[in-house]
Scaffold this motif. Structure first.
Motif, PDB file in Angstrom:
ATOM      1  N   GLN A  78       9.482 -52.538 -33.062  1.00  0.00           N
ATOM      2  CA  GLN A  78       8.867 -51.375 -32.429  1.00  0.00           C
ATOM      3  C   GLN A  78       9.252 -50.123 -33.207  1.00  0.00           C
ATOM      4  OE1 GLN A  78      10.856 -50.064 -28.664  1.00  0.00           O
ATOM      5  NE2 GLN A  78      11.836 -52.075 -28.770  1.00  0.00           N
ATOM      6  N   PRO A  79       8.463 -49.066 -33.122  1.00  0.00           N
ATOM      7  CA  PRO A  79       8.775 -47.848 -33.867  1.00  0.00           C
ATOM      8  C   PRO A  79      10.090 -47.238 -33.391  1.00  0.00           C
ATOM      9  CG  PRO A  79       6.504 -47.831 -33.112  1.00  0.00           C
ATOM     10  CD  PRO A  79       7.180 -48.963 -32.405  1.00  0.00           C
ATOM     11  N   PRO A  80      10.969 -46.880 -34.312  1.00  0.00           N
ATOM     12  CA  PRO A  80      12.264 -46.334 -33.926  1.00  0.00           C
ATOM     13  C   PRO A  80      12.256 -44.813 -33.820  1.00  0.00           C
ATOM     14  CG  PRO A  80      12.248 -46.667 -36.271  1.00  0.00           C
ATOM     15  CD  PRO A  80      10.896 -47.111 -35.772  1.00  0.00           C
ATOM     16  N   VAL A  81      13.325 -44.295 -33.246  1.00  0.00           N
ATOM     17  CA  VAL A  81      13.685 -42.892 -33.388  1.00  0.00           C
ATOM     18  C   VAL A  81      14.420 -42.767 -34.715  1.00  0.00           C
ATOM     19  CG1 VAL A  81      15.109 -41.018 -32.471  1.00  0.00           C
ATOM     20  CG2 VAL A  81      13.865 -42.537 -30.902  1.00  0.00           C
ATOM     21  N   LEU A  82      14.106 -41.743 -35.491  1.00  0.00           N
ATOM     22  CA  LEU A  82      14.734 -41.518 -36.782  1.00  0.00           C
ATOM     23  C   LEU A  82      15.629 -40.287 -36.695  1.00  0.00           C
ATOM     24  CD1 LEU A  82      11.465 -41.878 -38.883  1.00  0.00           C
ATOM     25  CD2 LEU A  82      13.192 -43.655 -38.545  1.00  0.00           C
ATOM     26  N   ILE A  83      16.897 -40.450 -37.050  1.00  0.00           N
ATOM     27  CA  ILE A  83      17.836 -39.333 -37.027  1.00  0.00           C
ATOM     28  C   ILE A  83      18.474 -39.213 -38.397  1.00  0.00           C
ATOM     29  CG2 ILE A  83      19.935 -38.375 -35.994  1.00  0.00           C
ATOM     30  CD1 ILE A  83      19.257 -39.836 -33.423  1.00  0.00           C
ATOM     31  N   LEU A 202       9.341 -33.820 -33.179  1.00  0.00           N
ATOM     32  CA  LEU A 202      10.353 -33.553 -34.199  1.00  0.00           C
ATOM     33  C   LEU A 202      11.298 -32.468 -33.705  1.00  0.00           C
ATOM     34  CD1 LEU A 202      11.511 -33.608 -37.155  1.00  0.00           C
ATOM     35  CD2 LEU A 202       9.757 -31.891 -37.707  1.00  0.00           C
ATOM     36  N   LEU A 203      12.586 -32.714 -33.866  1.00  0.00           N
ATOM     37  CA  LEU A 203      13.612 -31.720 -33.567  1.00  0.00           C
ATOM     38  C   LEU A 203      14.331 -31.366 -34.856  1.00  0.00           C
ATOM     39  CD1 LEU A 203      15.497 -30.062 -31.672  1.00  0.00           C
ATOM     40  CD2 LEU A 203      16.885 -32.162 -31.433  1.00  0.00           C
ATOM     41  N   LEU A 204      14.374 -30.085 -35.188  1.00  0.00           N
ATOM     42  CA  LEU A 204      15.167 -29.585 -36.305  1.00  0.00           C
ATOM     43  C   LEU A 204      16.431 -28.953 -35.736  1.00  0.00           C
ATOM     44  CD1 LEU A 204      12.351 -27.804 -38.348  1.00  0.00           C
ATOM     45  CD2 LEU A 204      13.324 -30.050 -38.785  1.00  0.00           C
ATOM     46  N   VAL A 205      17.580 -29.309 -36.306  1.00  0.00           N
ATOM     47  CA  VAL A 205      18.873 -28.810 -35.848  1.00  0.00           C
ATOM     48  C   VAL A 205      19.535 -28.062 -36.994  1.00  0.00           C
ATOM     49  CG1 VAL A 205      21.167 -29.434 -34.992  1.00  0.00           C
ATOM     50  CG2 VAL A 205      19.152 -30.687 -34.190  1.00  0.00           C
ATOM     51  N   SER A 206      20.074 -26.889 -36.684  1.00  0.00           N
ATOM     52  CA  SER A 206      20.697 -26.062 -37.718  1.00  0.00           C
ATOM     53  C   SER A 206      22.090 -25.631 -37.299  1.00  0.00           C
ATOM     54  CB  SER A 206      19.838 -24.820 -37.968  1.00  0.00           C
ATOM     55  OG  SER A 206      20.487 -23.933 -38.853  1.00  0.00           O
ATOM     56  N   GLY A 207      23.050 -25.758 -38.226  1.00  0.00           N
ATOM     57  CA  GLY A 207      24.363 -25.160 -38.047  1.00  0.00           C
ATOM     58  C   GLY A 207      24.343 -23.785 -38.694  1.00  0.00           C
ATOM     59  N   THR A 252      28.963 -32.792 -29.335  1.00  0.00           N
ATOM     60  CA  THR A 252      28.093 -31.742 -28.815  1.00  0.00           C
ATOM     61  C   THR A 252      26.693 -31.875 -29.395  1.00  0.00           C
ATOM     62  OG1 THR A 252      29.949 -30.215 -28.570  1.00  0.00           O
ATOM     63  CG2 THR A 252      27.751 -29.240 -28.655  1.00  0.00           C
ATOM     64  N   ILE A 253      26.615 -32.147 -30.684  1.00  0.00           N
ATOM     65  CA  ILE A 253      25.313 -32.311 -31.336  1.00  0.00           C
ATOM     66  C   ILE A 253      24.628 -33.574 -30.822  1.00  0.00           C
ATOM     67  CG2 ILE A 253      24.109 -32.334 -33.534  1.00  0.00           C
ATOM     68  CD1 ILE A 253      25.952 -29.890 -33.091  1.00  0.00           C
ATOM     69  N   ALA A 254      25.382 -34.664 -30.755  1.00  0.00           N
ATOM     70  CA  ALA A 254      24.807 -35.945 -30.336  1.00  0.00           C
ATOM     71  C   ALA A 254      24.311 -35.898 -28.898  1.00  0.00           C
ATOM     72  CB  ALA A 254      25.848 -37.054 -30.503  1.00  0.00           C
ATOM     73  N   GLU A 255      25.074 -35.267 -28.020  1.00  0.00           N
ATOM     74  CA  GLU A 255      24.651 -35.172 -26.617  1.00  0.00           C
ATOM     75  C   GLU A 255      23.388 -34.329 -26.484  1.00  0.00           C
ATOM     76  OE1 GLU A 255      25.674 -36.792 -24.124  1.00  0.00           O
ATOM     77  OE2 GLU A 255      27.694 -37.527 -24.607  1.00  0.00           O
ATOM     78  N   PHE A 256      23.276 -33.282 -27.288  1.00  0.00           N
ATOM     79  CA  PHE A 256      22.054 -32.483 -27.251  1.00  0.00           C
ATOM     80  C   PHE A 256      20.858 -33.335 -27.692  1.00  0.00           C
ATOM     81  CE2 PHE A 256      18.724 -29.827 -28.916  1.00  0.00           C
ATOM     82  CZ  PHE A 256      18.603 -28.846 -27.940  1.00  0.00           C
ATOM     83  N   VAL A 257      21.047 -34.121 -28.744  1.00  0.00           N
ATOM     84  CA  VAL A 257      19.967 -34.973 -29.230  1.00  0.00           C
ATOM     85  C   VAL A 257      19.555 -35.981 -28.156  1.00  0.00           C
ATOM     86  CG1 VAL A 257      19.351 -36.746 -30.919  1.00  0.00           C
ATOM     87  CG2 VAL A 257      20.557 -34.672 -31.658  1.00  0.00           C
ATOM     88  N   GLY A 259      19.773 -35.604 -24.953  1.00  0.00           N
ATOM     89  CA  GLY A 259      19.040 -34.860 -23.941  1.00  0.00           C
ATOM     90  C   GLY A 259      17.626 -34.515 -24.397  1.00  0.00           C
ATOM     91  N   TRP A 260      17.492 -34.156 -25.667  1.00  0.00           N
ATOM     92  CA  TRP A 260      16.157 -33.841 -26.193  1.00  0.00           C
ATOM     93  C   TRP A 260      15.260 -35.075 -26.170  1.00  0.00           C
ATOM     94  CZ3 TRP A 260      13.407 -35.529 -30.533  1.00  0.00           C
ATOM     95  CH2 TRP A 260      12.246 -34.799 -30.818  1.00  0.00           C
ATOM     96  N   LEU A 261      15.791 -36.232 -26.551  1.00  0.00           N
ATOM     97  CA  LEU A 261      14.998 -37.458 -26.493  1.00  0.00           C
ATOM     98  C   LEU A 261      14.525 -37.731 -25.070  1.00  0.00           C
ATOM     99  CD1 LEU A 261      17.058 -39.781 -28.880  1.00  0.00           C
ATOM    100  CD2 LEU A 261      14.820 -38.758 -29.332  1.00  0.00           C
ATOM    101  N   ALA A 262      15.413 -37.526 -24.100  1.00  0.00           N
ATOM    102  CA  ALA A 262      15.021 -37.713 -22.701  1.00  0.00           C
ATOM    103  C   ALA A 262      13.912 -36.736 -22.312  1.00  0.00           C
ATOM    104  CB  ALA A 262      16.238 -37.536 -21.789  1.00  0.00           C
ATOM    105  N   SER A 263      13.992 -35.507 -22.822  1.00  0.00           N
ATOM    106  CA  SER A 263      12.967 -34.511 -22.495  1.00  0.00           C
ATOM    107  C   SER A 263      11.611 -34.881 -23.079  1.00  0.00           C
ATOM    108  CB  SER A 263      13.394 -33.128 -23.009  1.00  0.00           C
ATOM    109  OG  SER A 263      13.238 -33.024 -24.428  1.00  0.00           O
TER     110      SER A 263
END
Length: 275
Positions: A78-83, A202-207, A252-257, A259-263
């Motif tokens: 099945q198609p995956p989520v790509l991180i 698509l989610l872009l994350v920036s430090g 912190t980054i992983a938990e946000f990701v 949550g975003w996937l759930a959204s």
């Protein structure tokens, strides 16, 4: 029995070994996902082997790496989520733009074609490779000081050095040359189909303290997606550098990701239903 868990494929960038994703794999597995973190083509299984055999990954370019991961994704049921992180972030954007994968998260993604800002910090971070044209065909290592500037600048020196000792490996110089000169190449390997309306979210994350991929670069990439009607989100983390996927603040980054996937109604299991 078939595995109905949603797969997540983690893709690392330059100078980090695939094992750097292990804490993320454990967390996502605990949340019900099926995870895998393959290395780049030719990458040895361990950090030690990778350091002993830099030639194994030398002269691999963006297209080589993209094809490698596309083949891995095609083998899944099945198609995956790509991180992806850094150049892994560029790769996941390239795959998603090609309609591969159901969603993607690009964390501090390497510069794609069309991005024009070129901050001094980014140039200095890339200098260990770009200062010698012969490095395009070699695998290059970073020194502790170079890693501290490019990855660990937002960390105490002790933590940066510990991450360097644990995860760093030689990496091919070719992708950095390809990204650096993308805007001067008509058919650049760093081109992304940012106008694709049919791709997944698509989610872009920036430090915002990142030296290797400064925040202005990620924001510029985000703007390039303005003509697409597909979901494109941007999340910025203050006081975080390029090490944000591997340093002590990675949860912190992983938990946000997560949550975003759930959204986006992307569930850990294909039979699960989000509340």
């Amino acid at each position: 029995m078939s595995d109905d868990r949603t797969p997540v494929v983690f893709i690392h960038g330059l100078w980090l070994h695939a094992s750097s994703w292990r804490p993320w794999e454990e967390l996502f597995t605990a949340h019900g996902y099926r995870t895998l973190a393959p290395g780049w083509p030719g990458e040895p299984d361990t950090v030690e082997e990778a350091r002993e055999h830099p030639e194994a990954v030398a002269d691999r370019g963006i297209d080589d790496v993209t094809r490698h991961f596309a083949e891995i994704v095609s083998s899944l049921d099945q198609p995956p989520v790509l991180i992806g992180h850094s150049f892994g972030g560029l790769i996941v954007q390239k795959l998603l733009g090609q309609g591969i994968g159901q969603a993607a998260v690009a964390i501090d993604p390497a510069q794609i074609k069309g991005v024009k800002p070129l901050p001094f910090a980014q140039l200095r971070s890339a200098f260990p490779v770009l200062d010698n044209p012969a490095n395009k065909h070699r695998a290059v290592s970073l020194s502790r000081a170079q890693f501290r500037y490019g990855f660990g600048n937002a960390l105490a020196a002790e933590e940066s050095d510990a991450l360097y000792d644990r995860y760093t490996i030689p990496s091919p110089g070719r992708p950095l040359f390809e990204a650096a000169f993308a805007n001067f190449s008509r058919h650049s390997a760093a081109h992304i189909d940012t106008a694709n309306n049919d791709r997944g979210p698509l989610l872009l994350v920036s430090g915002q303290e990142d030296h290797t991929v400064p925040d202005v670069v990620t924001r510029a990439a985000y703007k390039l997606y303005g003509d697409s009607t597909a979901v494109t989100d941007l999340k910025q983390f203050a006081d975080r550098g390029h090490s944000l996927t591997v340093d002590a603040g990675w949860p912190t980054i992983a938990e946000f990701v997560l949550g975003w996937l759930a959204s986006q109604n992307i569930c850990p299991s294909t039979t699960a239903t989000l509340a």
